[in-house]
Each structure stands twice: as structure tokens, then as C-alpha cells.
Design a protein around this motif. Structure first.
Motif, short mmCIF file in Angstrom:
data_model
loop_
_atom_site.label_atom_id
_atom_site.label_comp_id
_atom_site.label_asym_id
_atom_site.label_seq_id
_atom_site.Cartn_x
_atom_site.Cartn_y
_atom_site.Cartn_z
N LEU A 1 0.83 -1.20 0.00
CA LEU A 1 0.00 0.00 0.00
C LEU A 1 0.87 1.26 0.00
O LEU A 1 0.53 2.25 -0.67
N SER A 2 1.98 1.23 0.71
CA SER A 2 2.89 2.38 0.73
C SER A 2 3.44 2.66 -0.66
O SER A 2 3.48 3.81 -1.11
N VAL A 3 3.85 1.61 -1.37
CA VAL A 3 4.37 1.78 -2.73
C VAL A 3 3.26 2.25 -3.67
O VAL A 3 3.49 3.10 -4.54
N ALA A 4 2.06 1.72 -3.51
CA ALA A 4 0.95 2.12 -4.38
C ALA A 4 0.60 3.59 -4.17
O ALA A 4 0.30 4.31 -5.14
N ILE A 5 0.63 4.06 -2.93
CA ILE A 5 0.35 5.47 -2.66
C ILE A 5 1.41 6.36 -3.29
O ILE A 5 1.11 7.41 -3.87
N ALA A 6 2.68 5.94 -3.19
CA ALA A 6 3.76 6.72 -3.81
C ALA A 6 3.55 6.84 -5.31
O ALA A 6 3.74 7.91 -5.90
N GLY A 7 3.14 5.75 -5.96
CA GLY A 7 2.89 5.80 -7.39
C GLY A 7 1.65 6.60 -7.74
O GLY A 7 1.63 7.30 -8.76
N GLU A 8 0.63 6.53 -6.92
CA GLU A 8 -0.61 7.27 -7.19
C GLU A 8 -0.39 8.76 -7.20
O GLU A 8 -0.98 9.48 -8.02
#
Length: 502
Positions: free
Chosen positions: A281-288
Motif C-alpha cells: 500500500l505504501s508503494v501504491a500510494i507513492a505511485g498514485e
């Protein structure tokens, strides 16, 4: 007959003439050398010996001439080797290099294995070889101006290749120059290089970590963007989280904070059983939101001062990730309580063991960098934990943690969504099935999954064994669920986590 013989002899004589002339010339040269006395031979040797000296003198003159031209006719900008702009410029030069380059640096590319053969990908000999142009000076045209980019080769040979984390791009000081009295064309060129690099990384998340000496932040990995719909947890909580981050990153929010003398920071705590997708989720938020991710490993930080320095060097618009924050001081606290129970003698006996398990920096040092007087603003802090109840209340109080997000075991709805994502007709693994048929299989699959029992990572492990056929996945899921439930109820196995929500 006589005339024919004479003609043949004349032709043979013409063929032998070049050889005869060559032999004659060699005899003449040897004869002249034999007539030279020792004084003349010494003079010739002395003249030959001055050639290297003359060449070095010519190089020195050319360097001095270039120095004068650079001093009086060139405007330049020097970029240190450890600055991100250095990497941007080198990437632009490599992308626009001439095709006739003949000098390369060869490196083993540890990030790329053999594709297509899973067994071969595990072999060390299958790592690809990376060839990068090796250069010290590069002349180029850009925007109607002539630029020269010089590279400090001493830095390259001294430390660039000895660093295992270095991929051969950047790390040497660069000087970018152009003819003229103004450095504005150079600045425009560097700005264009940065924009080019940002376009290349718009589909990736850059993860930074401290280098092996703990002195600076270095790119650790470049991961493809991960969509938020690939992280499965409560959809309402997910929308609330995304909305909160988007509101925080709005420039108007920053002005509201500053006008009211409020610290412009935001903190989140992701908690839940292992394997529920907290790091993902942390990586997905960074990409979002197009943010870089800075990974802080507390146990590897030597002192509170070093931890403070790390946070001071973090840019304002990024994500700082502290994973498994509950495990940092756990062992040390347990040993401290045991010593207090056993008394002074027990403390002396176990002194060495406690010193080995104690972290290098303190909890108070972490609290100070999070929201102390000198703490940085503008960044997003994310902490992850498997045991939220074991966290110190001072660490998770409002102002340090503004929102807590629970990521639990997977629901039947999320299992259905994961099935559709794994076997979408667009991926080509179910060419015989249309979307309607895949959705029916997804319903059958989800019906076999017990509600709130398995972690998303465990279910993903099942999918990895059946990626070729959705039909096989549906026919095998029942037996797999039964087997996993038997594992969890077997007393001979240690439970990894408590199934009750914290």
C-alpha cells in the motif's frame, strides 16, 4: 619462335622488376646505415627520445589553452557526483549518444535475469551484461548552442565501480559548459535533462535508502507503478485514505497550515496481520501521487544525531517509510524488564546480551525528528506494524499519527476482484473465455474462500501456481482451502498472527 620467346622473357622480366627494385632499395638503406658513425646513430636515438617529451609538452600546451578558453570564453556549471541532477544529465547523454561509440564500461547487471526460462533465471551465469559508453569529454549541440560536458574520470575509477549499488550511471562530478558570458543556456540544458529523466520515471516509483556508509541517500530500487486496486482492503477506508492524502498535498492546504502556524506534516499508521499488504500500500500510494519513497531502517542507524541528519536530508515532498516499527525496541525493552526483575546481579550477568539487542538510536530521538523543533515539514510519514498495541502511546498520538488504517484478511469480494485481476482476458491467459465467463468463474472461486480468514499474500501464493488457466484455479481452490484450514488448526504449527483484529 624466337620472337615469342623474347616476348615471354620480357614479360617475366617486368614481373620481377618490383621485387628487384625492393631488394635494391633495402640494400641501399643498409649500406647507408653501415656508413653512419656512432655519433650520428646517437643523434638519431636522441631525436627519437624527444618525441614522447614533445608529445607531453603538446598535451600540456593544449590543456593550458583549453583552460584559458574555459576561463575567458566559457560559462559552466559543476554538478557533484552524488546530486540527482548528475544522474539526469548522464541519462540524457546516454540516450543521445552517437552510434559510433567504441569505448564502453562492462558491468554485470544484477537486476536483469534471463527472461522466459525460470530455471535459468536462478543461475548466476545468466545475469545480463550492461555496456555503458565510457567517456571523459562529450561535445554536443542543444538549442542552437555548443556544449561540452567533462567527467571526472578519477572519481569513476576510484569509487564508482567498487560500489555494488551503483549501476554505472552518474556518481562522477560533471562540468557542463557552453561558449558565452551567460550560464543561462547551461541551466536550460540541465533543466531539460531533468525533465527528460522525470518523463522516463513517470511509470516507476524510486525507492531511496542510505548508502552502505550511511552518509547519503541513494536510489535503491525502481519499481513499476502499482495500482491501488491491487491492494485489497476495505474500499471505504481506501477512499478515505486517498482523499486525505490528496487534500494534504494540495498547495492550498499548505498555505492554510502556515497561515495558522500549524506544522505542515501528515502521519499514517498501517497495521494488521503479516501479509495483508501494508508495504504494498505504501508503494501504491507513492505511485498514485508521483512521490519518491525514502526507506528508514531504525536498527541500522548508529545514533540519534545520524537519524536527525537523515530526516534533514529528506526532500519536502516525499514519503518516509518506517516498517515494522513495533519490533525496533521490543527486544531491548524485554531485556530491560527482565533485568529489573532479577535485580542488579542479573543485570550484570546479562549485560553483554542486552547491549547487543539494544537499538543504536532511542525512541526519544525518533520522536524528536518526527515533530520536534527542528523537524522537517512537507513530507508524509508512514509507519507499519503487526502489533499496534505494543507501540508507545507517545509514538502514535495525534500529530504524529493522524490516521490509522487497518489491513486485515481478505474478504470474498476482494478474492473475487483478485481473481478478475489475475485472469482478465486482456492478459491473454484465458483467450477462450470472454469477460462474462471469467466473471462467472470468479463468483465460483470467491464462494470457496472463507470470509476474513486468509491474508492477501497467502491467496496470491495460490494464484502463482495457477496463472496459466482460470479453470484450473477454480477446480483446485477447494482442496487448497481445506489444506490451509487444516494447517491453521494443527497445534504442531505455530500461528504467525492472531486472527482477531487488534
Amino acid at each position: 619462335m624466337a620472337s615469342r620467346f623474347q616476348l615471354g622473357a620480357a614479360t617475366g622480366q617486368q614481373l620481377l622488376d618490383p621485387w628487384a627494385q625492393g631488394i635494391s632499395v633495402m640494400r641501399e638503406v643498409c649500406s647507408r646505415w653501415s656508413q653512419l658513425d656512432i655519433t650520428q646513430i646517437g643523434s638519431l636515438i636522441a631525436i627519437a627520445g624527444t618525441v614522447p617529451t614533445a608529445w607531453r609538452l603538446l598535451q600540456r600546451v593544449s590543456q593550458e589553452a583549453y583552460g584559458c578558453v574555459r576561463r575567458f570564453f566559457l560559462a559552466s556549471v559543476t554538478i557533484p557526483g552524488d546530486d540527482p541532477l548528475n544522474r539526469n544529465v548522464v541519462q540524457w547523454i546516454l540516450a543521445n549518444r552517437p552510434r559510433h561509440c567504441r569505448s564502453f564500461t562492462g558491468r554485470t547487471d544484477m537486476g536483469r535475469a534471463a527472461h522466459g526460462d525460470r530455471a535459468a533465471a536462478l543461475k548466476k551465469s545468466q545475469h545480463a551484461i550492461q555496456y555503458l559508453p565510457h567517456w571523459s569529454t562529450r561535445w554536443l549541440w542543444y538549442g542552437g548552442c555548443l556544449f561540452v560536458v567533462t567527467r571526472n574520470r578519477a572519481d569513476f575509477s576510484r569509487g564508482a565501480l567498487s560500489d555494488p549499488s551503483n549501476d554505472g550511471i552518474g556518481n562522477e562530478a560533471l562540468t557542463v559548459s557552453c561558449f558565452g558570458w551567460s550560464a543561462e543556456p547551461v541551466k536550460a540544458f540541465i533543466h531539460a535533462c531533468r525533465e527528460y529523466a522525470e518523463r522516463q520515471t513517470q511509470f516507476f516509483v524510486i525507492i531511496y535508502a542510505r548508502d552502505r556508509y550511511g552518509l547519503a541517500w541513494k536510489p535503491k530500487a525502481r519499481k513499476p507503478l502499482r495500482r491501488l486496486d491491487t491492494v485489497h482492503f476495505d474500499e471505504g477506508v481506501k477512499r478515505e485514505l486517498v482523499s486525505d492524502i490528496r487534500n494534504y498535498l494540495d498547495p492550498r492546504t499548505q498555505k492554510r497550515y502556515q497561515s495558522r502556524s500549524m506544522p505542515y506534516r501528515r502521519g499514517y499508521l498501517f497495521y494488521g496481520p503479516p501479509g495483508t499488504g501494508k508495504s504494498s500500500l505504501s508503494v501504491a500510494i507513492a505511485g498514485e501521487f508521483g512521490l519518491d519513497l525514502y526507506e528508514v531502517k531504525i536498527p541500522s542507524v548508529a545514533t540519534d544525531a545520524e537519524l536527525e541528519q537523515m530526516f534533514q536530508e529528506v526532500p519536502p515532498r516525499c514519503i518516509v517509510l518506517l516498517e515494522d516499527i513495533d519490533a525496533v525496541w521490543k527486544d531491548w525493552s524485554a531485556g530491560e524488564k527482565k533485568n529489573q526483575t532479577n535485580g542488579q546481579d542479573g543485570q550484570n550477568n546479562n549485560n553483554n546480551n542486552n547491549n547487543n539487542s539494544a537499538p543504536n538510536c532511542t525512541l526519544s530521538g525518533l520522536l524528536n525528528v518526527l515533530d520536534g523543533v527542528g523537524s522537517q515539514e512537507g513530507r508524509i510519514l508512514i509507519m507499519t506494524t503487526n502489533r499496534p498495541k505494543q507501540l508507545d502511546s507517545a509514538l502514535v498520538r495525534p500529530g504524529r499519527v493522524d490516521m490509522k488504517v487497518f489491513l486485515g484478511n481478505i474478504s470474498q469480494k476482494s478474492a473475487r476482484d483478485m481473481f478478475l485481476r489475475m485472469f482478465s482476458p486482456d492478459l491473454g491467459c484465458s483467450a477462450d473465455l470472454d469477460m462474462e465467463e471469467v466473471e462467472k468463474l470468479a463468483d465460483r472461486f470467491a464462494a470457496e474462500i472463507p470470509e476474513d480468514t486468509f491474508t492477501p499474500s497467502l491467496l496470491q501464493g495460490f494464484f502463482q501456481l495457477h496463472l496459466e488457466s482460470p479453470l484450473n484455479a477454480v477446480s483446485s481452490i477447494g482442496a487448497w482451502v481445506k489444506k490451509e484450514l487444516e494447517k491453521s488448526s494443527d497445534k504442531d504449527f505455530e500461528l504467525i498472527h492472531d486472527r482477531k483484529r487488534s
